[in-house]
Write a protein that holds these residues in place. Structure first.
Motif, PDB file in Angstrom:
ATOM      1  N   UNK A 116       0.685  -0.673   0.021  1.00 38.52           N
ATOM      2  CA  UNK A 116       0.047   0.188   0.073  1.00 38.52           C
ATOM      3  C   UNK A 116       0.982   1.667   0.017  1.00 38.52           C
ATOM      4  N   UNK A 117       2.028   1.167   0.880  1.00 40.36           N
ATOM      5  CA  UNK A 117       3.019   2.028   0.519  1.00 40.36           C
ATOM      6  C   UNK A 117       4.486   1.994   0.249  1.00 40.36           C
ATOM      7  N   UNK A 118       4.791   2.565  -1.357  1.00 37.86           N
ATOM      8  CA  UNK A 118       5.871   2.484  -1.582  1.00 37.86           C
ATOM      9  C   UNK A 118       7.142   2.341  -1.297  1.00 37.86           C
ATOM     10  N   UNK A 119       7.160   3.617  -0.047  1.00 30.90           N
ATOM     11  CA  UNK A 119       7.649   3.855   0.800  1.00 30.90           C
ATOM     12  C   UNK A 119       8.881   3.118   0.836  1.00 30.90           C
ATOM     13  N   UNK A 120       7.628   2.050   2.060  1.00 27.75           N
ATOM     14  CA  UNK A 120       8.131   0.981   2.481  1.00 27.75           C
ATOM     15  C   UNK A 120      10.008   0.524   2.407  1.00 27.75           C
ATOM     16  N   UNK A 121       9.374   0.014   0.873  1.00 28.87           N
ATOM     17  CA  UNK A 121      11.048  -0.056  -0.171  1.00 28.87           C
ATOM     18  C   UNK A 121      11.967   0.214   0.034  1.00 28.87           C
ATOM     19  N   UNK A 122      12.436   1.588   0.550  1.00 31.62           N
ATOM     20  CA  UNK A 122      13.582   1.418   1.435  1.00 31.62           C
ATOM     21  C   UNK A 122      13.941   1.367   2.102  1.00 31.62           C
TER      22      UNK A 122
END
Length: 651
Positions: A116-122
């Motif tokens: 749901x949150x692409x920033x979590x790929x960091x």
């Protein structure tokens, strides 16, 4: 055995639903069904998208924006269902990972929220320690690309749409002239039909014994059309002819056939064969350049109809008589066209030529004669972009319009010329056969108007042409040089046919009639073009990836032994652990930012080792790696009896 609920505060016991507290091993049917159902719906959406675009292939691009919108809707439906299937499978996989590996709270949070949150790929820990599940999350984010690209596989290109049908086209029917009576004119589209001829009559009331009408001259409408034809250098186009015959927005081609007048021309003399005088020509080659000064000469009035036949009053009735002359109004002959011209070549004369001093280049004299015939025509019409083009594809000369011979004679003083016309039995008289007389009169009117453009001469005096003919107003001569066209014989026939076809442009004429003919219609359109290969490349990739994720999800469910989720309920029942209570101290409201040490704490989902086990049932929850053991598929597990915070122990 003592129930765990019984240890609660009595005021809370009534709020807790009764349950066995034992887990139900086995795959609940709802989630696997959703995974498979969403995957199948995605495949069906792709197939529907393909079939929809395939149904548009080669069709006219009508409502183009709407069709692409429909395709986009199918693309997003396919994307949404496949992503939904992948996300459900992803949730099963991360629970398998949670059981196998200890992850920091931050990595666990990233794993739960990354779809749901692409920033979590960091979060590098999540990527490093759960590669497969991270790949599934990447797939869920990349699948929308197919929804963006797939509508682009339907485009348009210019194409020609054609069909064969029946068209209503104007044609010429000269027999309408045969039965016309100017006293009772035919009504055409609410107006009087117009004849090609004007008439005189022996009795305007048509009551006197033996009365008859006889030809006077061409009608003004016929004169007008003749002028228009010559000055436009082609047949005058039929106003709105393309829409009437083809339909609005269409090009079309068709052919019409009709019988009308025509000139049959044959060469009589040229530079190598001078048979002019033997053929009855009123002039010979010596009058033409290079021997003479004339470059064009036309004698077209031999035995022309005498006009007036008799002096008439304002009503067209003879002033004197009866009795009337026996041959009053008789059409005795159609004048033959005698035309001589010189071809202006670019070849220079030899120095020893007797004409080298007079002319710069070689001049070739020719003479031809044309006779007026009743002719069967086939004319091909082509309408393209609203412009009319006509081609006479065939002409068959049937018989002379008036089958008589003309021989020039001289009066007794040897100066004035007269003509002997034979045989008299072939004269067309106004009385015996009225329909035939009126038909021949219509032909005569057209020929009369045409001959007006041809008679006279053009000669060169010094450097300047001297024009005594209206032929220079026609396309029969080069407008810049005034020299006749090299194929003048052919062009004379063609110019006359232009005049005939111009008659079609005036629907008020009696002879213009509509006829149904086979025609081929065509028009330029935007046509749908579907690139199936491009569509299926995108869909095949995401369907294969979704299927792989589906297999991973089902394998994870089988390994886990249960169907898992990441919703609030799943989170609540899997995090009931005194250790987590202690770790979350001060953050119970979900407020952030969370303490950095808390986020770095590594947890694992498994059997929690604590002293609260009752009834022989161990408790499964998130806990420290040292606190948790491996979950054994098929073993019974239960929850932990609540204890006060003061009794919680953190290892």
């Amino acid at each position: 055995m003592t129930s765990r609920i019984s240890t609660l505060d009595p005021s809370l016991q009534a709020l807790v639903p009764r349950s066995t507290g034992r887990p139900q091993w086995g795959l609940h049917w709802w989630t696997p069904t959703c995974i498979v159902g969403l995957f199948l719906l995605g495949v069906i959406g792709a197939l529907a998208h393909h079939q929809f675009y395939k149904s548009l292939q080669g069709k006219e691009a009508l409502n183009q924006v709407r069709q692409i919108q429909y395709g986009t809707a199918l693309a997003f439906f396919t994307r949404a269902t496949l992503v939904g299937s992948v996300v459900l499978c992803y949730k099963q996989r991360i629970w398998y990972t949670f059981r196998q590996k200890a992850l920091s709270l931050k990595a666990i949070e990233a794993s739960i929220e990354v779809t749901e949150d692409p920033t979590m790929f960091w979060n590098w820990e999540m990527i490093k320690r759960s590669k497969l599940s991270t790949s599934m999350a990447v797939v869920s984010w990349l699948m929308p690309i197919a929804a963006v690209l797939s509508p682009g596989t339907l485009s348009t290109h210019a194409a020609v749409l054609s069909n064969s049908t029946m068209c209503t086209a104007p044609t010429l029917n000269f027999t309408e002239e045969a039965y016309d009576n100017f006293r009772n004119p035919k009504i055409i589209d609410g107006s009087y039909g117009i004849s090609l001829s004007y008439w005189n009559t022996t009795d305007i009331n048509a009551t006197a014994p033996g009365w008859f009408d006889y030809w006077d001259r061409p009608s003004k409408n016929a004169v007008r059309l003749s002028v228009m034809s010559v000055y436009t250098n082609k047949p005058v186009e039929i106003k709105g002819g393309d829409a009437k015959a083809c339909g609005a927005g269409w090009n079309c081609t068709y052919s019409i056939s009709f019988v009308g007048p025509g000139y049959q021309c044959n060469e009589i003399a040229n530079a190598s064969s001078d048979r002019a005088l033997q053929s009855g020509s009123p002039f010979n080659l010596s009058t033409l350049a290079p021997s003479g000064n004339k470059i064009y000469i036309a004698d077209v009035d031999a035995a022309e109809y005498d006009n007036p036949q008799l002096l008439t009053d304002s009503k067209g009735q003879p002033i004197e008589g009866p009795p009337w002359p026996a041959e009053l109004g008789a059409l005795k002959a159609e004048p033959k066209l005698w035309i001589g011209y010189s071809v202006n070549t670019t070849e220079p004369y030899a120095a020893d030529s007797p004409f080298a001093g007079k002319w710069k280049t070689v001049k070739v004299p020719r003479i031809f004669a044309c006779e007026h015939y009743e002719t069967q025509y086939t004319v091909h019409f082509n309408y393209t972009g609203g412009n009319q083009a006509t081609t006479v594809t065939s002409r068959t000369f049937l018989n002379p319009i008036i089958d008589t011979s003309i021989r020039a004679t001289k009066s007794m003083n040897g100066t004035s010329q007269s003509f002997e016309i034979t045989p008299p039995s072939n004269f067309i008289l106004p009385g015996p056969d009225v329909p035939r007389y009126k038909l021949i009169a219509a032909y005569h009117s057209i020929g009369y108007l045409f001959r007006n453009w041809l008679r006279g001469t053009v000669e060169i005096e010094g450097k300047w042409p001297r024009t005594l003919s209206d032929v220079t107003e026609t396309r029969l001569v080069n407008r810049k040089t005034i020299w006749p066209l090299q194929d003048l014989e052919t062009q004379v026939q063609s110019l006359y046919e232009d005049l005939l076809l111009t008659l079609l442009s005036d629907t008020s004429l009696l002879i213009v009639a509509n006829n149904t003919v086979p025609c081929t219609r065509s028009r330029f359109i935007n046509e749908f073009m579907y690139e199936a290969r491009s569509l299926w490349i995108g869909y095949a990739i995401i369907i294969v990836l979704a299927f792989i994720c589906l297999l991973v999800g089902f394998i994870s469910m089988i390994e886990n032994g249960v169907v898992s989720g990441t919703g609030f309920v799943h989170t609540m029942v899997t995090t009931r652990n005194p250790v987590l209570d202690a770790l979350g101290y001060g953050s119970c409201l979900g407020n952030g930012p969370f303490p950095r040490d808390l986020l770095k704490t590594k947890l694992k989902f498994g059997v929690v080792n604590d002293s609260g086990v009752e009834d022989g049932l161990a408790h499964c929850a998130f806990g420290l790696e040292s606190q948790t053991g491996k979950i054994v598929k098929g073993m019974p597990y239960a929850g932990l009896q609540p204890t006060s915070r003061s009794k919680e122990k953190v290892d």
